[in-house]
Scaffold this motif. Structure first.
Motif, PDB file in Angstrom:
ATOM      1  N   VAL A 219      70.581  43.171  62.313  1.00 17.80           N
ATOM      2  CA  VAL A 219      70.959  42.811  63.687  1.00 17.80           C
ATOM      3  C   VAL A 219      71.613  41.434  63.662  1.00 17.80           C
ATOM      4  N   THR A 293      59.505  43.591  72.674  1.00 18.89           N
ATOM      5  CA  THR A 293      60.401  42.420  72.630  1.00 18.89           C
ATOM      6  C   THR A 293      61.824  42.766  73.086  1.00 18.89           C
ATOM      7  N   CYS A 297      65.053  41.572  76.071  1.00 18.57           N
ATOM      8  CA  CYS A 297      66.180  40.836  75.483  1.00 18.57           C
ATOM      9  C   CYS A 297      67.493  41.100  76.227  1.00 18.57           C
ATOM     10  N   PHE A 299      70.312  41.215  74.954  1.00 20.00           N
ATOM     11  CA  PHE A 299      71.253  41.980  74.123  1.00 20.00           C
ATOM     12  C   PHE A 299      70.898  43.471  74.049  1.00 20.00           C
ATOM     13  N   ARG A 300      69.888  43.905  74.841  1.00 19.60           N
ATOM     14  CA  ARG A 300      69.319  45.236  74.611  1.00 19.60           C
ATOM     15  C   ARG A 300      70.312  46.395  74.735  1.00 19.60           C
ATOM     16  N   CYS A 303      73.024  46.117  71.463  1.00 21.39           N
ATOM     17  CA  CYS A 303      72.395  46.028  70.142  1.00 21.39           C
ATOM     18  C   CYS A 303      72.063  47.442  69.641  1.00 21.39           C
ATOM     19  N   PRO A 325      62.892  46.092  65.824  1.00 18.06           N
ATOM     20  CA  PRO A 325      63.538  46.254  64.514  1.00 18.06           C
ATOM     21  C   PRO A 325      63.228  45.070  63.589  1.00 18.06           C
ATOM     22  N   CYS A 328      65.829  41.912  62.625  1.00 22.06           N
ATOM     23  CA  CYS A 328      66.348  41.071  63.708  1.00 22.06           C
ATOM     24  C   CYS A 328      65.628  39.731  63.670  1.00 22.06           C
ATOM     25  N   TYR A 330      66.162  37.405  66.024  1.00 21.18           N
ATOM     26  CA  TYR A 330      66.343  36.780  67.338  1.00 21.18           C
ATOM     27  C   TYR A 330      65.039  36.789  68.126  1.00 21.18           C
ATOM     28  N   TRP A 337      67.846  32.068  66.995  1.00 24.66           N
ATOM     29  CA  TRP A 337      67.986  33.016  65.884  1.00 24.66           C
ATOM     30  C   TRP A 337      67.398  32.387  64.635  1.00 24.66           C
TER      31      TRP A 337
HETATM   32  S1  SF4 Z   1      66.802  43.894  68.010  1.00 26.10           S
HETATM   33 FE1  SF4 Z   1      66.782  41.674  68.406  1.00 26.10          FE
HETATM   34  S2  SF4 Z   1      68.768  41.209  69.369  1.00 26.10           S
HETATM   35 FE2  SF4 Z   1      68.464  43.428  69.448  1.00 26.10          FE
HETATM   36  S3  SF4 Z   1      67.574  43.806  71.467  1.00 26.10           S
HETATM   37 FE3  SF4 Z   1      65.873  43.569  70.013  1.00 26.10          FE
HETATM   38  S4  SF4 Z   1      65.322  41.414  70.091  1.00 26.10           S
HETATM   39 FE4  SF4 Z   1      67.327  41.616  71.024  1.00 26.10          FE
END
Ligand code: SF4
Ligand code: SF4
Length: 356
Positions: A219, A293, A297, A299-300, A303, A325, A328, A330, A337
């Protein structure tokens, strides 16, 4: 009175510390402070003048700046008489007619492709990704392309180890004798044999590193995708596994070649039978909104959601792993990050998953 109207192609995803504004027409996403989210929410209910009045005198210039920013970025427009109802919200429904869209296959021998050809047609597969474990000759490349000459496939992407016979005339011969290959990636290439230009029908890349399938699932901001179909897919289904099928190097059929669960082997079962087994589609409708999580986020929806490498192996009561994941780094709660591969815990989990 002036009213701010947000264009329907603008998607705002709120995170704990920031918001992501995605322009679904221009395919770009940008991060902004949470404060802007509050202003946008107010703008949905009140006129610009009312909002400015509500704010303390000291904050008004900031709110003004935010409204100007929204206009400069063309995220919306101003109307004088109430909100313009000619811009109804965009539908976030997602429809995909094919039973399977993508097939990822790891191959030692290209003859396996003839075996799976009928399933590719029956399932309406659009993209075929081939990861070859051994270097492919020019004739093998042409044979792969030829196998799918009259197929429903829209294209073939091939990852193959580099070898010394690959030079300009090799690539020119591929250009002349193939029609379906749209992307060629030669890995394990210490030095590109020539400078690849944009002159072929397919994209061409020479990678120095030894590309392994287990590299999948990283990621990173550079892999995020602001593209309407991908975002709609992510809002409704699993952004990595929905309508995907994978075949590993031993012929085992899985949702992705790196997932644990196998649904038969191509030597004695076709892909249609594999996908009809209970469990094959269990992750298809799991969205990031249910992943630990990730559900918070910003970025959901841009991503990807790897289910093969996750932080924890536990399953919920539906038998699904909803852990974040693994690859990742983040943290949406701090907006920071870190390099996931330098996190000792994640490293240990990765090695355990790799050698399981
Ligand atoms: S994998 Fe990481 S960047 Fe992607 S949605 Fe989840 S927390 Fe956010
Ligand atoms: S589930 Fe993970 S390993 Fe499998 S294809 Fe998706 S990102 Fe790659």
């Amino acid at each position: 009175m002036n009213y701010f109207n947000l264009f329907s192609n603008i998607l705002i995803t709120k995170g704990p510390t920031r918001i992501l504004i995605s322009d679904l027409q221009r395919n770009v996403s940008e991060l902004y402070p949470l404060e802007l989210y509050e202003v946008i929410e107010e703008l949905k209910k009140k006129s610009v003048e009312e909002i400015l009045n509500d704010y303390h005198e000291e904050s008004r210039p900031i709110v003004h700046e935010y409204i100007n920013l929204l206009l400069e970025k063309e995220y919306g427009f101003i109307t004088e008489n109430d909100w313009d109802m000619n811009f109804p919200p965009l539908s976030y429904e997602y429809h995909e007619p094919s039973a399977i869209t993508n097939l990822f296959i790891e191959i030692e021998d290209i003859h396996i492709l003839k075996k799976i050809y009928p399933s590719v047609e029956n399932l309406g597969i659009k993209h075929l990704v081939i990861y070859s474990l051994k270097p492919l000759t020019i004739n093998e490349f042409i044979e792969i392309d030829d196998t799918f000459k009259t197929s429903v496939l829209s294209g073939i992407e091939i990852f193959s180890p580099f070898h010394q016979k690959i030079n300009l005339s090799f690539i020119q011969a591929l250009q002349k004798n193939t029609a379906r290959i749209y992307s060629l990636i030669f890995y394990n290439c210490p030095k590109p044999p020539f400078k690849a230009k944009d002159e072929y029908r397919f994209s061409l890349h020479f990678l120095k590193d030894d590309l392994k399938i287990s590299d999948c699932g990283k990621v990173d901001l550079k892999y995020f995708n602001t593209n309407l179909p991908k975002i709609l897919e992510a809002m409704n289904h699993n952004s990595c596994l929905y309508k995907k099928i994978g075949i590993d190097g031993h012929g085992n059929i899985r949702n992705c070649p790196l997932m644990n669960e196998s649904y038969g082997n191509v030597q004695n079962q076709n892909l249609e039978e594999a996908i009809s087994q209970s469990g094959f589609k269990k992750y298809w409708n799991l969205t990031k909104d249910s992943i630990e999580t990730c559900k918070d986020c910003e970025f959901r929806y841009v991503c990807t959601d790897c289910r093969a490498y996750t932080e924890n192996p536990g399953k919920n009561k539906e038998g699904l792993n909803i852990s974040k994941p693994l690859k990742c780094g983040y943290n949406p709660y701090t907006g920071e990050w870190e390099d996931w591969s330098k996190n000792l815990l994640k490293q240990q989990t990765f090695h355990l998953l790799e050698f399981k």
